[in-house]
Motif scaffolding. Structure first.
Motif, PDB file in Angstrom:
ATOM      1  N   ALA A 116       0.836  -1.205   0.000  1.00 39.21           N
ATOM      2  CA  ALA A 116       0.000   0.000   0.000  1.00 39.21           C
ATOM      3  C   ALA A 116       0.869   1.252   0.000  1.00 39.21           C
ATOM      4  O   ALA A 116       0.563   2.239  -0.698  1.00 39.21           O
ATOM      5  CB  ALA A 116      -0.926  -0.001   1.216  1.00 39.21           C
ATOM      6  N   VAL A 132       2.071   1.812  -3.483  1.00 42.27           N
ATOM      7  CA  VAL A 132       1.055   2.378  -4.372  1.00 42.27           C
ATOM      8  C   VAL A 132       0.970   3.889  -4.165  1.00 42.27           C
ATOM      9  O   VAL A 132       0.904   4.658  -5.131  1.00 42.27           O
ATOM     10  CB  VAL A 132      -0.310   1.711  -4.135  1.00 42.27           C
ATOM     11  CG1 VAL A 132      -1.411   2.467  -4.864  1.00 42.27           C
ATOM     12  CG2 VAL A 132      -0.270   0.260  -4.607  1.00 42.27           C
ATOM     13  N   GLY A 173       3.961   5.392  -5.706  1.00 45.52           N
ATOM     14  CA  GLY A 173       3.867   5.331  -7.158  1.00 45.52           C
ATOM     15  C   GLY A 173       2.927   6.386  -7.710  1.00 45.52           C
ATOM     16  O   GLY A 173       3.222   7.043  -8.720  1.00 45.52           O
ATOM     17  N   LEU A 174       1.776   6.574  -7.053  1.00 42.53           N
ATOM     18  CA  LEU A 174       0.834   7.605  -7.486  1.00 42.53           C
ATOM     19  C   LEU A 174       1.492   8.977  -7.449  1.00 42.53           C
ATOM     20  O   LEU A 174       1.371   9.778  -8.387  1.00 42.53           O
ATOM     21  CB  LEU A 174      -0.406   7.588  -6.594  1.00 42.53           C
ATOM     22  CG  LEU A 174      -1.360   6.400  -6.772  1.00 42.53           C
ATOM     23  CD1 LEU A 174      -2.412   6.414  -5.670  1.00 42.53           C
ATOM     24  CD2 LEU A 174      -2.022   6.442  -8.141  1.00 42.53           C
ATOM     25  N   LEU A 226       5.500  -3.035  -8.557  1.00 38.55           N
ATOM     26  CA  LEU A 226       4.177  -2.425  -8.441  1.00 38.55           C
ATOM     27  C   LEU A 226       4.111  -1.070  -9.136  1.00 38.55           C
ATOM     28  O   LEU A 226       3.022  -0.587  -9.462  1.00 38.55           O
ATOM     29  CB  LEU A 226       3.802  -2.250  -6.973  1.00 38.55           C
ATOM     30  CG  LEU A 226       3.346  -3.508  -6.223  1.00 38.55           C
ATOM     31  CD1 LEU A 226       3.176  -3.197  -4.750  1.00 38.55           C
ATOM     32  CD2 LEU A 226       2.053  -4.037  -6.804  1.00 38.55           C
ATOM     33  N   THR A 245       0.966   0.333 -11.042  1.00 34.80           N
ATOM     34  CA  THR A 245       0.289   1.531 -10.562  1.00 34.80           C
ATOM     35  C   THR A 245       0.114   2.542 -11.684  1.00 34.80           C
ATOM     36  O   THR A 245      -0.935   3.188 -11.807  1.00 34.80           O
ATOM     37  CB  THR A 245       1.088   2.166  -9.409  1.00 34.80           C
ATOM     38  OG1 THR A 245       1.227   1.225  -8.356  1.00 34.80           O
ATOM     39  CG2 THR A 245       0.397   3.411  -8.883  1.00 34.80           C
TER      40      THR A 245
END
Length: 291
Positions: A13, A16, A19-20, A243, A247
């Protein structure tokens, strides 16, 4: 984020979220490519990150001398060079190709650190998934490939150095120190190349966007890296990096209406399976202390 809260948040999490933030920062950087050279944008990103980290952490004098200082500087220089080589690569190669080549770095780290068939299987799945998502095309010429390979080597170096800094218990302060030294050392890159040359730096909008790129593409994801690296071993961390392209695909779907094809969907599934498959055996224990 308090220690108790961040320890309850699963590592995927956190990735993510990082990454965002990274891809929003990348969108801002793309806009700056029309004003500055890729290397100048990379250095503006580093300077922005250094300014924010220094103002936030205010490292003590002990962070600016001795072995700790040398380790922080090594991380800062490797990070700056990684950013420069990657930005130069995507200026010459399709983004998917550059990402796929660059991912050779963390895959190599995971392969070296892996302890068994399950771990190696996770690495193979992650690599295959990233290649499928990236839709690799060798169309950018040898210069772009060489820049991307340089970014891959520096990404692997970043993982190894980040783990050492994170385990020292002073990760965020050392990031501030390392980024500051790297920003000063490579600041002359701001003066070369680009459609408008160094004159673009006089535009407040360019400086504001550069600060935004530094915060979103460096401060947020690298700070989260330090949090995660204190909880995981290098091998599992490297696999979790897979990931990032997954993402990006989700961001494209939600934010840009880019529906993944069958190949991309299979790649995302492979990455998720790799993250789930990677065992915890062989991971180094978490560090103790502040950061």
């Amino acid at each position: 984020m308090t220690s108790s809260v961040r320890n309850r948040v699963p590592a995927p999490a956190l990735f993510v979220v990082g990454g965002l933030s990274m891809y929003v920062g990348a969108a801002l950087a793309v806009g700056l490519f029309t004003r500055l050279s890729p290397s100048a944008v990379a250095m503006l990103r580093m300077i922005g990150a250094a300014v924010v980290l220094l103002a936030w952490r205010r490292p003590a004098l002990s962070a600016w001398r001795g072995p700790r200082f040398r380790q922080a500087v090594a991380l800062g220089l490797a990070t700056a060079l990684m950013n420069v080589t990657f930005y130069e690569a995507i200026a010459r190669l399709p983004l998917g190709t550059a990402v796929a080549i660059e991912f050779c770095g963390p895959v190599a780290v995971a392969a070296v650190a892996s302890r068994g068939a399950r771990d190696l299987g996770a690495v193979v799945l992650a690599a295959a998934g990233v290649l499928l998502i990236a839709d690799v095309r060798w169309s950018g010429g040898p210069a772009g490939v060489l820049w991307a390979l340089g970014a891959a080597a520096l990404w692997a170096t970043y993982i190894l150095l980040s783990k050492r800094v994170a385990r020292s218990g002073n990760g965020l302060d050392d990031l501030a120190v390392g980024f500051t030294v790297a920003a000063v050392a490579f600041s002359p890159l701001l003066l070369f190349g680009g459609p408008e040359g160094p004159g673009a730096l006089l535009d407040p909008v360019v400086l504001f966007l550069g600060l935004g790129v530094g915060v979103l593409a460096s401060v947020v994801p690298y700070v989260l890296d330090q949090v995660v690296l204190r909880r995981l071993g290098r091998a599992r961390f490297a696999v979790l990096l897979a990931l990032l392209p997954a993402t990006a695909t989700v961001v494209g779907l939600v934010g840009l209406g880019q529906i993944p094809g069958i190949q991309e969907a299979v790649g995302i599934a492979a990455v998720i399976l790799a993250v789930a498959l990677r065992s915890r055996e062989g991971d180094e224990p978490a560090a103790v202390g502040g950061g």
